[in-house]
Design a protein around this motif. Sequence first.
Motif, PDB file in Angstrom:
ATOM      1  N   LEU A 209      20.571  68.136  14.004  1.00 15.83           N
ATOM      2  CA  LEU A 209      20.710  68.468  15.418  1.00 15.83           C
ATOM      3  C   LEU A 209      19.876  67.575  16.328  1.00 15.83           C
ATOM      4  O   LEU A 209      20.087  67.564  17.542  1.00 15.83           O
ATOM      5  N   THR A 210      18.931  66.824  15.749  1.00 16.35           N
ATOM      6  CA  THR A 210      18.069  65.983  16.588  1.00 16.35           C
ATOM      7  C   THR A 210      18.279  64.489  16.393  1.00 16.35           C
ATOM      8  O   THR A 210      17.941  63.706  17.289  1.00 16.35           O
ATOM      9  N   ALA A 211      18.825  64.079  15.252  1.00 19.72           N
ATOM     10  CA  ALA A 211      18.965  62.642  14.981  1.00 19.72           C
ATOM     11  C   ALA A 211      20.009  62.001  15.894  1.00 19.72           C
ATOM     12  O   ALA A 211      21.094  62.551  16.107  1.00 19.72           O
ATOM     13  N   ARG A 212      19.680  60.828  16.413  1.00 20.97           N
ATOM     14  CA  ARG A 212      20.608  60.096  17.275  1.00 20.97           C
ATOM     15  C   ARG A 212      21.333  58.985  16.524  1.00 20.97           C
ATOM     16  O   ARG A 212      22.290  58.409  17.039  1.00 20.97           O
ATOM     17  N   VAL A 213      20.863  58.667  15.308  1.00 19.36           N
ATOM     18  CA  VAL A 213      21.459  57.583  14.516  1.00 19.36           C
ATOM     19  C   VAL A 213      21.723  58.084  13.100  1.00 19.36           C
ATOM     20  O   VAL A 213      20.874  58.767  12.507  1.00 19.36           O
ATOM     21  N   ALA A 214      22.873  57.744  12.560  1.00 15.86           N
ATOM     22  CA  ALA A 214      23.202  58.060  11.167  1.00 15.86           C
ATOM     23  C   ALA A 214      23.596  56.784  10.443  1.00 15.86           C
ATOM     24  O   ALA A 214      24.156  55.859  11.041  1.00 15.86           O
ATOM     25  N   ILE A 215      23.304  56.765   9.145  1.00 20.30           N
ATOM     26  CA  ILE A 215      23.669  55.631   8.287  1.00 20.30           C
ATOM     27  C   ILE A 215      24.493  56.160   7.129  1.00 20.30           C
ATOM     28  O   ILE A 215      24.134  57.157   6.500  1.00 20.30           O
ATOM     29  N   SER A 216      25.594  55.494   6.835  1.00 18.90           N
ATOM     30  CA  SER A 216      26.459  55.913   5.729  1.00 18.90           C
ATOM     31  C   SER A 216      26.868  54.713   4.904  1.00 18.90           C
ATOM     32  O   SER A 216      26.682  53.561   5.309  1.00 18.90           O
ATOM     33  N   GLY A 217      27.418  55.006   3.756  1.00 24.72           N
ATOM     34  CA  GLY A 217      28.166  54.006   3.012  1.00 24.72           C
ATOM     35  C   GLY A 217      29.638  54.266   3.286  1.00 24.72           C
ATOM     36  O   GLY A 217      29.992  54.941   4.260  1.00 24.72           O
ATOM     37  N   ALA A 218      30.494  53.760   2.424  1.00 20.23           N
ATOM     38  CA  ALA A 218      31.927  54.046   2.538  1.00 20.23           C
ATOM     39  C   ALA A 218      32.542  53.978   1.158  1.00 20.23           C
ATOM     40  O   ALA A 218      32.265  53.050   0.388  1.00 20.23           O
ATOM     41  N   ASN A 219      33.346  54.976   0.837  1.00 18.81           N
ATOM     42  CA  ASN A 219      34.086  54.924  -0.423  1.00 18.81           C
ATOM     43  C   ASN A 219      35.236  53.938  -0.342  1.00 18.81           C
ATOM     44  O   ASN A 219      35.538  53.242  -1.309  1.00 18.81           O
ATOM     45  N   PHE A 220      35.855  53.873   0.850  1.00 19.79           N
ATOM     46  CA  PHE A 220      36.988  52.966   1.032  1.00 19.79           C
ATOM     47  C   PHE A 220      37.028  52.484   2.481  1.00 19.79           C
ATOM     48  O   PHE A 220      36.634  53.205   3.403  1.00 19.79           O
ATOM     49  N   GLY A 221      37.503  51.255   2.650  1.00 18.37           N
ATOM     50  CA  GLY A 221      37.792  50.720   3.973  1.00 18.37           C
ATOM     51  C   GLY A 221      39.224  50.226   3.976  1.00 18.37           C
ATOM     52  O   GLY A 221      39.622  49.469   3.076  1.00 18.37           O
ATOM     53  N   VAL A 222      40.028  50.651   4.929  1.00 12.56           N
ATOM     54  CA  VAL A 222      41.457  50.340   4.954  1.00 12.56           C
ATOM     55  C   VAL A 222      41.703  49.120   5.845  1.00 12.56           C
ATOM     56  O   VAL A 222      41.499  49.195   7.067  1.00 12.56           O
ATOM     57  N   ALA A 223      42.132  48.030   5.254  1.00  7.81           N
ATOM     58  CA  ALA A 223      42.351  46.797   6.009  1.00  7.81           C
ATOM     59  C   ALA A 223      43.430  46.969   7.070  1.00  7.81           C
ATOM     60  O   ALA A 223      43.315  46.455   8.182  1.00  7.81           O
ATOM     61  N   GLU A 224      44.470  47.692   6.757  1.00  6.99           N
ATOM     62  CA  GLU A 224      45.635  47.836   7.633  1.00  6.99           C
ATOM     63  C   GLU A 224      45.295  48.511   8.960  1.00  6.99           C
ATOM     64  O   GLU A 224      45.863  48.172  10.006  1.00  6.99           O
ATOM     65  N   THR A 225      44.353  49.446   8.950  1.00  4.71           N
ATOM     66  CA  THR A 225      44.073  50.250  10.135  1.00  4.71           C
ATOM     67  C   THR A 225      42.640  50.145  10.644  1.00  4.71           C
ATOM     68  O   THR A 225      42.351  50.580  11.756  1.00  4.71           O
ATOM     69  N   GLY A 226      41.720  49.607   9.807  1.00  2.29           N
ATOM     70  CA  GLY A 226      40.315  49.596  10.186  1.00  2.29           C
ATOM     71  C   GLY A 226      39.639  50.935   9.948  1.00  2.29           C
ATOM     72  O   GLY A 226      38.558  51.200  10.480  1.00  2.29           O
TER      73      GLY A 226
END
Length: 489
Positions: A209-226
């Motif tokens: 509820l207080t954080a202004r920034v989040a960091i994630s990884g990604a399982n998949f990135g779709v080239a066709e749509t971004g």
Amino acid sequence: MSTTFLGSPGLGNLRGDESFPHAARGALANSQLRRNIGHATQTIRGKRLRAVAECDDWEDLRAAGSALKQDVMARLPELLEQLESNVTARGGVVHWARDADEANRIVTDLIRATGSDEVVKVKSMATQEIGLNEHLEAQGIAAFETDLAELIVQLGHDKPSHILVPAIHRNRSEIREIFSREMPDAGELSDDPRVLAMAARAHLRRKFLTARVAISGANFGVAETGTLAVVESEGNGRMCLTLPETLITVMGIEKIVPTFADLEVFMQLLPRSSTAERMNPYTSMWTGVHPGDGPQEFHLVLLDNGRTRVLADEVGRAALHCIRCSACLNVCPVYERTGGHAYGSVYPGPIGAILSPQLTGTTGHDDPNASLPYASSLCGACFEACPVRIDIPSILVHLRAQQVDSERGGLPGGQDIAMKAAGWAMSDAKRFSLAEKALAAGRVIAGKDHRISTLPWPASKWTSSRDLPEPPKETFRQWWNRTHEGGSR
């Protein structure tokens, strides 16, 4: 922008302090560790087998997943450019990182630009690989892991030992002790899983509820749509991906898929292989920035860190097909007995044994990762479990051959000399008989457990990681000659 940025990678958390054989000795002596991991992997294996058995076209799905990954590797530069174009068109910003140092610098600068000194994190192997948490701490930025298992590891000042279940080496009582020590506001805790989970939820809720920034990884990135996708089981990822003002995603360049429709295959393979579920409880997808909905600033950091080097190896590149399900760890007899810490890298188990040495790109004796391709019995269970059919045993043999060739410099090695000597002895009946009699001396140096654990050099290269059984009192040939008059010699 460049899609080929091969260079000397900043290693991050890819290399340990000691070789696998040395680290494994300590792990094998820890009976509590072996019980924890043995119980957990046995449970996961059983659940996974039942989940896979429900899927009549499982082998077809595996073949489809493998074919898609091969296509991605063949077209990686153009797919990455397509992904960048589509992310940018939808309001995101794409950054390219050659190695861990560059990725950490990019993320740090982005956080500082927001004026924040803390971030919440979604479980991410990529950020573990580059040592992001350690880097941020050194820069005065607090990173809070929100995945329950990652939180346990972080609060315990520990290291992950499993790709999917980072705290697999901890039992309930150990977790209770960690929470009681690190979360004093939690009050009196029992080792009931629900009580521990609720304590973690209350602890994290304030951060969400207080954080202004989040960091994630990604399982998949779709080239066709971004589009980027994160799959998880707890809902903590959903909180990180929707509540903060700024979202920074660090994704390995191999995580790309060509089209949105391709996700259908992996969304069936991944949950059954990882958590033994029919589908992921939480599947979060986002495409760029949407005014008034979710983070209003999105940054995608595309991480190389040795991946283009791996891509250049026609055999070894299959390691980049990995979707981080951890199925290979759960069936590996070596991992079950040593645990993940012995591998010394953020990627443990069979996949780590082929991925980590290739990412660091070194094979010398001074590199602890050089021993990882030998951390396997080559039983093949990992290939049978892999949802995208990575032939891990073949790649292990390939990497072993590369290392041997590198160390020998074209000269015959100890194994070659030993095999030639054995061939010479076995090619003549009298020489073979004399060799058998000489082997009987091994009974003198065998221990009480009837095993030979220490031999002088060069035989020490064998006994440093393996035991030899005590030679028998009588060989088969000797028994035959004794019991069959006139028997063949």
